[in-house]
Motif scaffolding. Structure first.
Motif, PDB file in Angstrom:
ATOM      1  N   ALA A 196       6.079  38.965 -51.377  1.00 58.62           N
ATOM      2  CA  ALA A 196       5.414  39.229 -50.104  1.00 58.62           C
ATOM      3  C   ALA A 196       3.963  39.574 -50.383  1.00 58.62           C
ATOM      4  O   ALA A 196       3.492  39.470 -51.526  1.00 58.62           O
ATOM      5  CB  ALA A 196       6.108  40.379 -49.362  1.00 58.62           C
ATOM      6  N   ARG A 197       3.265  40.003 -49.363  1.00 59.06           N
ATOM      7  CA  ARG A 197       1.872  40.424 -49.519  1.00 59.06           C
ATOM      8  C   ARG A 197       1.794  41.711 -50.340  1.00 59.06           C
ATOM      9  O   ARG A 197       2.502  42.674 -50.090  1.00 59.06           O
ATOM     10  CB  ARG A 197       1.242  40.677 -48.148  1.00 59.06           C
ATOM     11  CG  ARG A 197       1.017  39.440 -47.331  1.00 59.06           C
ATOM     12  CD  ARG A 197       0.843  39.715 -45.855  1.00 59.06           C
ATOM     13  NE  ARG A 197      -0.189  40.675 -45.516  1.00 59.06           N
ATOM     14  CZ  ARG A 197      -1.246  40.421 -44.738  1.00 59.06           C
ATOM     15  NH1 ARG A 197      -1.417  39.209 -44.228  1.00 59.06           N
ATOM     16  NH2 ARG A 197      -2.122  41.360 -44.440  1.00 59.06           N
ATOM     17  N   GLU A 198       0.914  41.688 -51.346  1.00 56.11           N
ATOM     18  CA  GLU A 198       0.554  42.875 -52.119  1.00 56.11           C
ATOM     19  C   GLU A 198       1.718  43.525 -52.850  1.00 56.11           C
ATOM     20  O   GLU A 198       1.757  44.739 -53.033  1.00 56.11           O
ATOM     21  CB  GLU A 198      -0.172  43.893 -51.235  1.00 56.11           C
ATOM     22  CG  GLU A 198      -1.498  43.377 -50.684  1.00 56.11           C
ATOM     23  CD  GLU A 198      -2.436  42.869 -51.784  1.00 56.11           C
ATOM     24  OE1 GLU A 198      -2.621  43.587 -52.785  1.00 56.11           O
ATOM     25  OE2 GLU A 198      -2.982  41.759 -51.648  1.00 56.11           O
ATOM     26  N   VAL A 199       2.696  42.726 -53.293  1.00 50.93           N
ATOM     27  CA  VAL A 199       3.611  43.157 -54.349  1.00 50.93           C
ATOM     28  C   VAL A 199       3.141  42.459 -55.623  1.00 50.93           C
ATOM     29  O   VAL A 199       2.268  41.591 -55.581  1.00 50.93           O
ATOM     30  CB  VAL A 199       5.075  42.811 -54.017  1.00 50.93           C
ATOM     31  CG1 VAL A 199       5.506  43.498 -52.740  1.00 50.93           C
ATOM     32  CG2 VAL A 199       5.287  41.302 -53.918  1.00 50.93           C
ATOM     33  N   ILE A 200       3.678  42.826 -56.772  1.00 50.96           N
ATOM     34  CA  ILE A 200       3.213  42.201 -58.011  1.00 50.96           C
ATOM     35  C   ILE A 200       3.408  40.692 -57.947  1.00 50.96           C
ATOM     36  O   ILE A 200       2.486  39.921 -58.257  1.00 50.96           O
ATOM     37  CB  ILE A 200       3.918  42.818 -59.239  1.00 50.96           C
ATOM     38  CG1 ILE A 200       3.476  44.276 -59.414  1.00 50.96           C
ATOM     39  CG2 ILE A 200       3.590  42.019 -60.501  1.00 50.96           C
ATOM     40  CD1 ILE A 200       4.146  44.997 -60.582  1.00 50.96           C
ATOM     41  N   ASN A 201       4.594  40.239 -57.528  1.00 54.55           N
ATOM     42  CA  ASN A 201       4.816  38.808 -57.293  1.00 54.55           C
ATOM     43  C   ASN A 201       4.246  38.481 -55.914  1.00 54.55           C
ATOM     44  O   ASN A 201       4.961  38.300 -54.934  1.00 54.55           O
ATOM     45  CB  ASN A 201       6.304  38.485 -57.370  1.00 54.55           C
ATOM     46  CG  ASN A 201       6.572  36.997 -57.365  1.00 54.55           C
ATOM     47  OD1 ASN A 201       5.664  36.181 -57.486  1.00 54.55           O
ATOM     48  ND2 ASN A 201       7.831  36.636 -57.215  1.00 54.55           N
ATOM     49  N   ASN A 202       2.944  38.419 -55.875  1.00 54.91           N
ATOM     50  CA  ASN A 202       2.177  38.459 -54.619  1.00 54.91           C
ATOM     51  C   ASN A 202       2.183  37.100 -53.927  1.00 54.91           C
ATOM     52  O   ASN A 202       1.431  36.207 -54.284  1.00 54.91           O
ATOM     53  CB  ASN A 202       0.745  38.884 -54.936  1.00 54.91           C
ATOM     54  CG  ASN A 202      -0.080  39.133 -53.694  1.00 54.91           C
ATOM     55  OD1 ASN A 202       0.453  39.246 -52.597  1.00 54.91           O
ATOM     56  ND2 ASN A 202      -1.386  39.227 -53.868  1.00 54.91           N
ATOM     57  N   MET A 203       3.026  36.956 -52.931  1.00 55.54           N
ATOM     58  CA  MET A 203       3.101  35.724 -52.146  1.00 55.54           C
ATOM     59  C   MET A 203       2.459  35.985 -50.783  1.00 55.54           C
ATOM     60  O   MET A 203       3.116  36.425 -49.834  1.00 55.54           O
ATOM     61  CB  MET A 203       4.549  35.268 -51.995  1.00 55.54           C
ATOM     62  CG  MET A 203       5.183  34.825 -53.295  1.00 55.54           C
ATOM     63  SD  MET A 203       4.463  33.265 -53.880  1.00 55.54           S
ATOM     64  CE  MET A 203       5.275  33.094 -55.467  1.00 55.54           C
ATOM     65  N   GLY A 204       1.153  35.757 -50.705  1.00 54.02           N
ATOM     66  CA  GLY A 204       0.400  36.124 -49.527  1.00 54.02           C
ATOM     67  C   GLY A 204       0.574  35.148 -48.388  1.00 54.02           C
ATOM     68  O   GLY A 204       0.768  33.951 -48.583  1.00 54.02           O
ATOM     69  N   PHE A 205       0.473  35.666 -47.193  1.00 47.15           N
ATOM     70  CA  PHE A 205       0.572  34.844 -45.987  1.00 47.15           C
ATOM     71  C   PHE A 205      -0.286  35.474 -44.908  1.00 47.15           C
ATOM     72  O   PHE A 205      -0.544  36.687 -44.927  1.00 47.15           O
ATOM     73  CB  PHE A 205       2.029  34.739 -45.510  1.00 47.15           C
ATOM     74  CG  PHE A 205       2.718  36.069 -45.370  1.00 47.15           C
ATOM     75  CD1 PHE A 205       2.568  36.845 -44.227  1.00 47.15           C
ATOM     76  CD2 PHE A 205       3.513  36.559 -46.400  1.00 47.15           C
ATOM     77  CE1 PHE A 205       3.192  38.074 -44.112  1.00 47.15           C
ATOM     78  CE2 PHE A 205       4.144  37.798 -46.286  1.00 47.15           C
ATOM     79  CZ  PHE A 205       3.972  38.550 -45.139  1.00 47.15           C
ATOM     80  N   PRO A 206      -0.750  34.680 -43.959  1.00 43.38           N
ATOM     81  CA  PRO A 206      -1.527  35.253 -42.860  1.00 43.38           C
ATOM     82  C   PRO A 206      -0.617  35.828 -41.784  1.00 43.38           C
ATOM     83  O   PRO A 206       0.478  35.315 -41.548  1.00 43.38           O
ATOM     84  CB  PRO A 206      -2.309  34.043 -42.330  1.00 43.38           C
ATOM     85  CG  PRO A 206      -1.429  32.872 -42.646  1.00 43.38           C
ATOM     86  CD  PRO A 206      -0.712  33.212 -43.924  1.00 43.38           C
ATOM     87  N   TYR A 207      -1.057  36.902 -41.164  1.00 44.00           N
ATOM     88  CA  TYR A 207      -0.418  37.359 -39.938  1.00 44.00           C
ATOM     89  C   TYR A 207      -1.022  36.556 -38.795  1.00 44.00           C
ATOM     90  O   TYR A 207      -2.241  36.550 -38.596  1.00 44.00           O
ATOM     91  CB  TYR A 207      -0.693  38.842 -39.703  1.00 44.00           C
ATOM     92  CG  TYR A 207       0.196  39.770 -40.498  1.00 44.00           C
ATOM     93  CD1 TYR A 207       1.551  39.530 -40.634  1.00 44.00           C
ATOM     94  CD2 TYR A 207      -0.322  40.909 -41.091  1.00 44.00           C
ATOM     95  CE1 TYR A 207       2.369  40.389 -41.356  1.00 44.00           C
ATOM     96  CE2 TYR A 207       0.491  41.782 -41.813  1.00 44.00           C
ATOM     97  CZ  TYR A 207       1.826  41.515 -41.939  1.00 44.00           C
ATOM     98  OH  TYR A 207       2.636  42.359 -42.655  1.00 44.00           O
ATOM     99  N   ASP A 208      -0.201  35.854 -38.046  1.00 38.72           N
ATOM    100  CA  ASP A 208      -0.716  35.065 -36.930  1.00 38.72           C
ATOM    101  C   ASP A 208       0.356  34.927 -35.855  1.00 38.72           C
ATOM    102  O   ASP A 208       1.455  35.478 -35.971  1.00 38.72           O
ATOM    103  CB  ASP A 208      -1.207  33.683 -37.393  1.00 38.72           C
ATOM    104  CG  ASP A 208      -0.136  32.891 -38.123  1.00 38.72           C
ATOM    105  OD1 ASP A 208       1.062  33.031 -37.782  1.00 38.72           O
ATOM    106  OD2 ASP A 208      -0.477  32.128 -39.041  1.00 38.72           O
TER     107      ASP A 208
END
Length: 804
Positions: free
Chosen positions: A708-720
């Protein structure tokens, strides 16, 4: 009847011929991983062994021959990527994609990347080793362009292949440098919020530095040992359709021998970059009698930005320092060619640029430039107004020795050599992570940092006319944040705020402390780190903050006002540890709740456009936890409800109700079915894959993905408004170098080594990546030659015999 059969036979024959022709055509487009080829400029034969994943292991008698071969094999797998990447910074995308990219081209042309590249090339020592190797690499690229098959994307776009020059390396680095910056998204927006709403609204967003946050600690041994909103719109519109990913963040840590099981250094690095197909990095292993390196290359750049050998290893994360500033200029009231400075009126520079547009007429436009930089007004139609705003960017100012810098890093033989190359990196700002076989670990924040007057806040548009907010001095490199062999026996970076080493803070757009806290929490207690433990840490999906944010929201809720169903949902969240496996229900509920919480808190004051803009900044990531913890805030009241003053409890409860209703609408009534894998997916998009009919051929995925966002395994996504979490950025490679077993160091790419859709290595690592698997970065020559099925031999061109 016979006639019908004859017609059918003819049709089948024609279709068969067409199918055969298509098969033959496709075969000609595949990369050549075996056989023999002549390569001009090499002195002796070069052997290129391609391993199981298509990674070239290049064996040559000298480095010039090796890097010429590297240019050829790099181009045959990534020429289309090279072409796009060199075009972005110099306004060449409209020629490929048409009028939709004109605004983007105008913006990048005005930045002056091409002009800065020209200056750098003119100042380059043509006899230097760095230049000679770069020219050999480009010669290899150009020989592929001349002799090799044309990638299918060139056929589909109608673009003609053109040779590469040394300036293209600088143009590529220029785009990379700009994509690191966050000020262009943030400064005009913050100024607009301040002017529209007032400073109390920004204070409650915690845009300043938090003294209690997890800072990166320095260590050096002692010697004895409104218009601005339209500017944001311009920048957002210019960057949203880029066919190449932007650089986002990154993790890295280097563990000293005292904390490892085998008493040797371990380096871990996973730069966070926007996902795309092909992925960013091209791996290559070069071995000669005098030089060996296993490196990760960007398209069109001869020297690796991440690399290791048997002596040392290095990686990067984004520093996130502020190297872009905006200035209001004051134009002369009766002469629009002049602007005010503290030394009097000066003349704007005027530039005329032409953009080639596919299937359209060339577009010529004019823009002005002050001493601070280009005037953004007029670059796009929506940026109008009488108050000019100039953009100052450190990359285009002063000397540019980036080629010498990356050459120096890749050719260093020890920590002293390595450190000597670092001051040549002026932009982009990078955290350089280092470890070596002798047990040294180090971190340096590299950038050309500067000091402004103490009263200056670089997060707002500054006054360009008074001279009171100009750069006072540039810092010596020794004043940059850094830590060399600290007594706590590790160094790390998660794009978080560095502590001061110069008696001053370093302005920047640092990420929240979430990943930093988790990294420190995991590293501190253990002294037995090994490869397996490090791999597990890189795949960690537990947030250090999200569970706490949930509790701050939950304790605001009045249970008496909730249905039994909603109470059960809150109970789920109360016991959540903040982790994001595929079957997490809590993670799905949390992220939906946070989105509506932010929307109900901010959108009424900001409006829809500014709300979407703030969601795209790092600042909002830093603001979520403080907002959730506050009991009083100027943001709570909804300005549209005149007869009521909302409290935090009102906002939180409304957001929760909307989140539950939306989850039922999207995923059904049964909350057990609201699992993370149904909303959090990753698809690697190719520029051509934006065409619906070609999407399945060019794109890779989508896959449900942990993290997910801002974990070590950082899989970022936009909030929309989509209410789903399509992953846009994350680890561009996961890479671990263990000096106790250097030949079994591990890595993975998000899709595959090749950017050619007809290559077997186009997506052969994609499922491994999703599954958290690693593969070997092979360096043992005997093992490479024994296991490689494909061998490509480059031979010197034969000299014509002279006639007597």
């Amino acid at each position: 009847m016979n006639r019908t059969k004859n017609v059918l036979a003819i049709i089948l024959f024609v279709l068969g011929v067409l199918a055969l022709a298509l098969i033959i055509f496709i075969q000609t487009l595949r990369p050549d991983y075996k056989g023999k080829k002549q390569l001009k400029g090499i002195s002796e034969s070069v052997s290129v062994y391609f391993d199981t994943y298509g990674i070239p292991h290049i064996y040559a008698s000298n480095e010039l021959d090796a890097i010429r071969a590297l240019g050829y094999v790099h181009a045959q797998d990534r020429l289309w990527q090279m072409e796009l990447l060199r075009r972005i910074g110099t306004g060449g995308l409209s020629e490929v994609f048409g009028e939709d990219m004109v605004e983007t081209d105008k913006f990048f042309l005005s930045l002056g990347i091409g002009d800065a590249s020209a200056r750098a090339v003119s100042a380059l020592d043509k006899n230097s080793e760095a230049n000679q190797l770069a020219e050999a690499y480009l010669d290899g690229v150009n020989q592929f362009i001349e002799k090799g098959p044309t990638p299918v994307e060139f056929y589909l776009t109608g673009l003609q292949k053109q040779s590469f020059q040394i300036k293209d390396i600088y143009n590529t680095v220029g785009y990379m440098a700009f994509s690191f910056a966050m000020a262009h998204k943030t400064d005009p927006l913050l100024t607009n919020i301040k002017d529209k709403l007032g400073m109390p609204y920004l204070v409650d967003l915690e845009v300043g530095v938090d003294a209690d946050t997890e800072w990166i600690k320095n260590f050096k041994a002692k010697s004895s040992d409104s218009i601005q909103n339209r500017v944001v719109a311009l920048l957002e519109n210019s960057l949203k359709n880029l066919p190449f990913p932007q650089f986002i963040g990154s993790n890295s840590w280097v563990i000293a021998p005292q904390k490892t099981k085998n008493g040797k250094v371990i380096l871990a690095n996973d730069p966070h970059i926007g996902f795309a197909q092909p992925s960013v990095w091209y791996e290559a292993h070069i071995s000669t009698p005098t030089y060996e390196k296993y490196g990760y290359h960007m398209a069109g750049i001869p020297f690796p930005l991440l690399a290791h050998d048997r002596t040392l290893a290095y990686g990067i994360t984004m520093f996130e320092n502020d190297d872009v500033d905006f200035y209001y200029e004051e134009t002369h009231p009766s002469d629009s060619t002049l602007y005010k400075t503290n030394e009097g009126w000066e003349k704007y520079e005027t530039f005329n640029k032409t953009i080639k547009v596919k299937d359209g007429e060339d577009i010529t436009f004019t823009f002005k430039k002050s001493k601070h930089g280009p005037i953004l007004n007029g670059i796009a139609d929506q940026v109008k107004g009488e108050r000019p705003i100039a953009m100052s960017w450190i990359y285009t100012q002063g000397g540019n020795k980036v080629l010498e810098a990356i050459h120096g890093l890749s050719h260093a033989k020890n920590i002293k050599d390595f450190q000597a190359a670092l001051p040549n990196i002026h932009a982009p700002g990078l955290n350089i992570m280092y470890g070596d076989a002798k047990g040294n670990v180090a971190w340096w924040a590299t950038a050309k940092l500067y000091q402004l007057p103490n009263s200056t806040n670089t997060k707002f548009i500054m006054d360009g006319a008074s001279g009171e907010q100009e750069i006072l001095r540039y810092l010596d490199f020794e004043e940059n944040p850094q830590a060399i062999n600290p007594p706590w026996n590790y160094v790390y970076s998660a794009n978080n705020q560095p502590d001061s080493i110069a008696g001053m803070l370093y302005p920047g757009y640092y990420l929240p402390e979430n990943r930093a806290k988790r990294i420190v929490k995991l590293l501190e207690p253990r002294n037995d780190w090994d490869m397996a433990a490090t791999q597990n840490m890189m795949l960690d999906v537990t947030s250090s903050e999200d569970a706490g944010i949930v509790m701050d929201l939950v304790k605001t809720m009045d249970i008496a006002l909730l249905s039994q169903e909603k109470i059960e949902v809150l109970e789920l969240l109360r016991h959540w540890d903040g982790s994001y496996p595929l079957k997490s229900v809590e993670g799905t509920i949390y992220n939906r709740w946070v989105y509506f919480f932010l929307r109900n808190t901010l959108e009424d004051e900001l409006g829809e456009e500014m709300f979407q803009q703030i969601l795209a900044t790092h600042m909002i990531k830093r603001s979520i936890a403080p907002l959730a913890a506050k009991t009083a805030s100027v943001w709570w009241d909804n300005i549209f409800t005149k007869d009521k003053v909302e409290t935090k409890a009102d906002i939180v409860r409304l957001a929760f109700d909307e989140a539950i209703a939306s989850l039922k609408e999207d995923l059904g009534e049964d909350n057990i079915q609201w699992t993370w894998d149904k909303v959090h997916t990753l698809e690697h998009g190719h520029p051509i894959g934006q065409v619906a009919l070609l999407r399945r051929f060019f794109n890779v995925g989508p896959f449900p993905v942990i993290g997910a966002r801002e974990v070590i395994n950082n899989m970022g996504f936009p909030y929309d408004n989509s209410r789903f979490y399509k992953v846009s950025s994350g680890p561009s490679t996961r890479r671990i170098v263990d000096f106790s077993d250097i030949e079994n160091s591990r890595s993975i790419l998000p899709t595959g080594q090749s950017g050619n859709p007809f290559s077997p290595h186009y997506e052969d690592q994609a499922e491994m990546y999703i599954n958290g698997e690693f593969r070997k970065m092979m360096m043992n020559e005997l093992e490479i030659k024994k296991t490689s099925e494909n061998l490509l031999i480059f031979q010197p061109t034969k000299r014509k015999e002279s006639k007597n």
